[in-house]
Design an enzyme around this catalytic site. Structure first.
Site, PDB file in Angstrom:
ATOM      1  N   ASN A   1     -26.499  33.946  14.035  1.00 37.10           N
ATOM      2  CA  ASN A   1     -27.071  33.067  15.053  1.00 37.10           C
ATOM      3  C   ASN A   1     -28.373  32.518  14.469  1.00 37.10           C
ATOM      4  OD1 ASN A   1     -28.284  31.860  17.240  1.00 37.10           O
ATOM      5  ND2 ASN A   1     -28.589  33.760  18.399  1.00 37.10           N
ATOM      6  N   TRP A   2     -28.322  31.257  14.079  1.00 35.44           N
ATOM      7  CA  TRP A   2     -29.507  30.672  13.430  1.00 35.44           C
ATOM      8  C   TRP A   2     -30.618  30.347  14.425  1.00 35.44           C
ATOM      9  CZ3 TRP A   2     -28.382  26.870   8.767  1.00 35.44           C
ATOM     10  CH2 TRP A   2     -27.832  27.608   7.725  1.00 35.44           C
ATOM     11  N   LYS A   3     -30.308  30.399  15.716  1.00 42.72           N
ATOM     12  CA  LYS A   3     -31.294  30.039  16.752  1.00 42.72           C
ATOM     13  C   LYS A   3     -31.862  28.654  16.442  1.00 42.72           C
ATOM     14  CE  LYS A   3     -31.990  34.925  17.521  1.00 42.72           C
ATOM     15  NZ  LYS A   3     -32.830  36.006  17.989  1.00 42.72           N
TER      16      LYS A   3
ATOM     17  N   HIS B   1     -27.342  34.240  25.730  1.00 45.85           N
ATOM     18  CA  HIS B   1     -28.286  34.949  24.871  1.00 45.85           C
ATOM     19  C   HIS B   1     -29.559  35.237  25.670  1.00 45.85           C
ATOM     20  CE1 HIS B   1     -31.045  35.873  21.640  1.00 45.85           C
ATOM     21  NE2 HIS B   1     -29.990  36.086  20.877  1.00 45.85           N
TER      22      HIS B   1
ATOM     23  N   GLU C   1     -32.508  34.945  24.957  1.00 48.21           N
ATOM     24  CA  GLU C   1     -33.535  33.906  24.836  1.00 48.21           C
ATOM     25  C   GLU C   1     -33.235  32.748  25.794  1.00 48.21           C
ATOM     26  OE1 GLU C   1     -33.263  33.599  20.595  1.00 48.21           O
ATOM     27  OE2 GLU C   1     -34.186  35.580  20.418  1.00 48.21           O
TER      28      GLU C   1
ATOM     29  N   GLU D   1     -27.117  43.137  22.958  1.00 48.04           N
ATOM     30  CA  GLU D   1     -28.362  42.867  22.245  1.00 48.04           C
ATOM     31  C   GLU D   1     -29.540  43.360  23.087  1.00 48.04           C
ATOM     32  OE1 GLU D   1     -27.707  39.507  19.177  1.00 48.04           O
ATOM     33  OE2 GLU D   1     -28.415  38.605  21.029  1.00 48.04           O
TER      34      GLU D   1
ATOM     35  N   GLY E   1     -35.468  40.580  16.812  1.00 50.91           N
ATOM     36  CA  GLY E   1     -36.563  40.024  16.022  1.00 50.91           C
ATOM     37  C   GLY E   1     -37.756  40.948  15.845  1.00 50.91           C
TER      38      GLY E   1
ATOM     39  N   SER F   1     -32.039  43.041  15.182  1.00 49.60           N
ATOM     40  CA  SER F   1     -32.602  43.560  13.932  1.00 49.60           C
ATOM     41  C   SER F   1     -31.572  44.190  12.996  1.00 49.60           C
ATOM     42  CB  SER F   1     -33.751  44.544  14.218  1.00 49.60           C
ATOM     43  OG  SER F   1     -34.813  43.868  14.874  1.00 49.60           O
TER      44      SER F   1
ATOM     45  N   GLY G   1     -29.465  37.603  13.871  1.00 45.54           N
ATOM     46  CA  GLY G   1     -30.405  36.484  13.974  1.00 45.54           C
ATOM     47  C   GLY G   1     -31.075  36.216  12.636  1.00 45.54           C
ATOM     48  N   GLY G   2     -32.282  36.720  12.484  1.00 46.53           N
ATOM     49  CA  GLY G   2     -33.109  36.420  11.307  1.00 46.53           C
ATOM     50  C   GLY G   2     -32.384  36.591   9.979  1.00 46.53           C
TER      51      GLY G   2
HETATM   52  P1  13P Z   1     -32.444  39.378  15.058  1.00 44.47           P
HETATM   53  O1  13P Z   1     -31.298  39.758  14.159  1.00 44.47           O
HETATM   54  O2  13P Z   1     -33.387  38.390  14.429  1.00 44.47           O
HETATM   55  O3  13P Z   1     -33.122  40.571  15.641  1.00 44.47           O
HETATM   56  O4  13P Z   1     -31.810  38.560  16.301  1.00 44.47           O
HETATM   57  C1  13P Z   1     -30.724  39.094  16.963  1.00 44.47           C
HETATM   58  C2  13P Z   1     -30.179  38.064  17.848  1.00 44.47           C
HETATM   59  O5  13P Z   1     -30.799  37.683  18.835  1.00 44.47           O
HETATM   60  C3  13P Z   1     -28.875  37.480  17.509  1.00 44.47           C
HETATM   61  O6  13P Z   1     -28.357  36.724  18.553  1.00 44.47           O
END
Ligand code: 13P
Length: 254
Positions: free
Chosen positions: A12-14, A99, A101, A169, A175, A214, A235-236
């Protein structure tokens, strides 16, 4: 792992990446080797601005692309939104909905998430519905209550097309570099599995349950080996091909 379920490693590149970042997609596609393809599915959910190009790049490969949200409706006067049909048209085969976010930044409640999930599934997309507790909720001992409520509210009763995937999640793990212990993940995933089997009977046993928060190459093996964890939502670490492939590689020796 769940016996009989093929794992999915999804990025997930956000709100990250531009056309220059597409080189990572090419590297991921090239690095998704036959040995990996035998074991897992791989997906990258890029920003909508990159979806068409990313999808074109992987047209002959096995890496799939997707989006990070969709509107509940197929089209209409909804400035700034994109529909599941548009995602499909741009070459995407998956969408993330609900998500944390989006729940936090856009006030999306479970009912809205459920409508988006139905739209994604209705378009035949692999639809990844995210749930997870906040740090406050966890400290108050409410983790399983939150998961129960979010599962009940965010998932449609039935669907005819597409594939429903659920991602756990924990908000406090996203993150932050923090992760729950393997035992905590096992408890949450066993709970989700039981809820899904209870609601959907036999198909509940086949729904992929991803863990996200993470996930890195260094902890993927431990987390992915947990019972009822059928992959990762990353994510990251999905922004760099080497990291996402490093996570995928955990499956070569689980
Ligand atoms: P991180 O891997 O950056 O913690 O993010 C997880 C995430 O929100 C994937 O949707």
């Amino acid at each position: 792992m769940t016996p009989g379920i093929r794992p999915l490693v999804a990025g997930n590149w956000k709100m990250n990446g531009n056309t220059a970042s597409l080189v990572e997609i090419a590297t991921m596609d090239a690095g998704f080797t036959e040995a990996l393809q035998e074991k897992i599915d791989m997906l990258v959910c890029v920003p909508a601005t990159l979806l068409f190009q990313a999808s074109q790049m992987v047209m002959n490969g096995n890496l799939r692309t997707g989006a990070q949200d969709c509107h509940a409706k197929a089209s209409g006067a909804h400035t700034g939104d994109i529909s599941a049909a548009m995602i499909y048209d741009a070459g995407g085969s998956a969408v993330i909905v609900g998500h944390s976010e989006r729940r936090a930044d856009h006030g999306e409640a479970s009912q809205a998430v459920c409508e988006k999930a139905a739209a994604g599934l209705g378009e035949g997309l692999q639809t990844i519905v995210c749930i997870g507790e906040t740090e406050e909720e966890r400290k108050a001992g409410k983790t399983l209550d939150v998961l129960k409520e979010q599962l009940a509210g965010s998932l449609p009763d039935s669907w005819e097309k597409g594939e429903l995937v659920v991602a756990y999640e924990p908000v406090w793990a996203i993150g932050t570099g923090l992760t729950p212990t393997a035992d905590d993940v096992a408890e949450a995933h066993a709970f989700m599995r039981a809820e899904l089997v209870n609601r959907y009977t036999e198909i509940g046993n086949g729904i992929r349950l991803l863990y996200g928060g993470s996930v890195k190459p260094g902890n993927a093996r431990e987390l992915m080996a947990v019972a009822n964890v059928d992959g990762a939502l990353v994510g990251g670490a999905s922004l760099k091909a080497a990291d996402l492939l490093g996570i995928a590689a955990a499956y070569l020796d689980i």
